[in-house]
Design a protein around this motif. Structure first.
Motif, PDB file in Angstrom:
ATOM      1  N   PHE A  37       0.832  -1.200   0.000  1.00 22.05           N
ATOM      2  CA  PHE A  37       0.000   0.000   0.000  1.00 22.05           C
ATOM      3  C   PHE A  37       0.867   1.251   0.000  1.00 22.05           C
ATOM      4  N   GLU A  38       0.341   2.309  -0.589  1.00 21.34           N
ATOM      5  CA  GLU A  38       0.971   3.614  -0.486  1.00 21.34           C
ATOM      6  C   GLU A  38       0.437   4.312   0.759  1.00 21.34           C
TER       7      GLU A  38
ATOM      8  N   GLY B  25     -11.172   4.003   7.022  1.00 20.91           N
ATOM      9  CA  GLY B  25     -11.512   2.614   7.264  1.00 20.91           C
ATOM     10  C   GLY B  25     -10.329   1.874   7.859  1.00 20.91           C
ATOM     11  N   VAL B  26     -10.601   0.728   8.457  1.00 22.52           N
ATOM     12  CA  VAL B  26      -9.558  -0.062   9.115  1.00 22.52           C
ATOM     13  C   VAL B  26      -9.698  -1.526   8.722  1.00 22.52           C
ATOM     14  N   VAL B  27      -8.562  -2.156   8.430  1.00 19.14           N
ATOM     15  CA  VAL B  27      -8.519  -3.609   8.239  1.00 19.14           C
ATOM     16  C   VAL B  27      -7.672  -4.172   9.371  1.00 19.14           C
TER      17      VAL B  27
ATOM     18  N   PRO C 121      -7.035   2.441  -1.872  1.00 17.67           N
ATOM     19  CA  PRO C 121      -6.886   2.860  -0.474  1.00 17.67           C
ATOM     20  C   PRO C 121      -5.431   3.171  -0.133  1.00 17.67           C
ATOM     21  N   ARG C 122      -5.226   4.216   0.661  1.00 16.74           N
ATOM     22  CA  ARG C 122      -3.897   4.597   1.110  1.00 16.74           C
ATOM     23  C   ARG C 122      -3.879   4.683   2.626  1.00 16.74           C
ATOM     24  N   ILE C 123      -2.758   4.296   3.220  1.00 19.28           N
ATOM     25  CA  ILE C 123      -2.647   4.286   4.675  1.00 19.28           C
ATOM     26  C   ILE C 123      -2.346   5.692   5.183  1.00 19.28           C
TER      27      ILE C 123
ATOM     28  N   PHE D 138      -9.937   6.468   1.527  1.00 21.39           N
ATOM     29  CA  PHE D 138     -10.449   5.894   0.290  1.00 21.39           C
ATOM     30  C   PHE D 138     -10.588   6.937  -0.812  1.00 21.39           C
ATOM     31  N   GLU D 139      -9.945   8.072  -0.612  1.00 24.48           N
ATOM     32  CA  GLU D 139      -9.939   9.098  -1.646  1.00 24.48           C
ATOM     33  C   GLU D 139      -8.894   8.730  -2.693  1.00 24.48           C
TER      34      GLU D 139
END
Length: 278
Positions: A145-146, A158-160, A209-211, A204-205
């Protein structure tokens, strides 16, 4: 891995008006990612196992780098840093299998992070660490992820994460809200629990998805469960420089030295902003 934290944040951190506003936002429920189809976009999130002594959540941000919370590298009994080579990253782990298994080679934590059994603004804000894997993950289904800038108050995130009651497969909460941000700490309405420490917080923009943060702790504000997130931005750049040996002295406050896993730490990092409530 870390006890459930039930803390009352002082009104100096979060104004009551902000809490009321955030409470009106509709959060999505947790969605299990136990099937291949459901978890397809989240294979770079994985479980961090510590040889049977608990687990955290981490996320791949480069083929050989995992982002997580700094407190995942400490023993909560001795308050000492653990040997990072005892940690294993299980990318996309669900139902007993992972897309990739990698041992950790070394780790760095934020040089201002203090693990002393209490919570403070400094501890939460700097609760990030980078783990370098023994070998890069080149699996085409596991795409790092970026990262992105800290989200504004009111932003949807959001969270995973994994947790004690969903340790065999991660869950996604695709919509929760940033309730407040102060001193680098994000206060969010996201649903977290044991094992969610270090879980990536996503914006989520954009097209993917970006962290934008990692989960540091669970807390309660005015009777409402919230999660606290650490800062990234320059702090992450600093940690990446630590791993590569790049000079970034200008980013550190005067009198603060770089600290890597296994080295002694300073313990005078300022006033507490959260008080314990049992």
């Amino acid at each position: 891995m870390v006890p459930v934290l039930r803390f009352i944040l002082s009104l100096a951190l979060v104004a009551l008006a902000q809490l009321v506003q955030a409470a009106e936002l509709d959060d999505s429920r947790l969605k299990s990612l136990e099937t291949t189809e459901a978890g397809r976009d989240w294979e770079a999130v994985g479980r961090l196992d510590r040889q049977g002594e608990g687990f955290c959540t981490g996320a791949l941000i480069a083929p050989d780098l995992v982002l997580t919370a700094a407190h995942c590298l400490f023993d909560r009994t001795t308050l000492q840093q653990i040997d990072p080579t005892t940690i294993e990253f299980l990318a996309g782990f669900r139902n007993g299998r992972a897309s990739a298994y990698r041992a950790v080679k070394r780790a760095v934590v934020h040089p201002l992070y203090i693990y002393d059994g209490t919570l403070s603004a400094v501890r939460v804000r700097n609760d990030i660490a980078l783990l370098q894997l023994q070998r890069p993950i080149r699996n085409t289904t596991v795409t790092p992820f970026e990262t992105d800038a800290r989200p504004r108050r009111g932003a949807r995130v959001g969270v995973v994460s994994y947790a004690h009651d969903r340790s065999e497969a991660p869950s996604l909460q695709e919509v929760c809200a940033v309730m407040a941000r102060q001193d680098g700490v994000l206060v969010m309405s996201c649903d977290v629990d044991f094992g969610a420490s270090g879980a990536p917080v996503f914006s989520f923009e954009g097209d993917r998805p970006r962290i934008v943060s990692v989960v540091s702790a669970k807390a309660r504000v005015e009777g409402k469960a919230v999660s606290l997130g650490a800062a990234l931005a320059e702090e992450l750049t600093l940690l990446e420089a630590e791993l590569t040996g790049t000079h970034v002295g200008s980013r550190l406050p005067a009198g603060v030295s770089r600290v890597q896993v296994g080295e002694p730490r300073r313990d005078d990092m300022g006033a507490k902003f959260i008080s314990r409530s049992r």
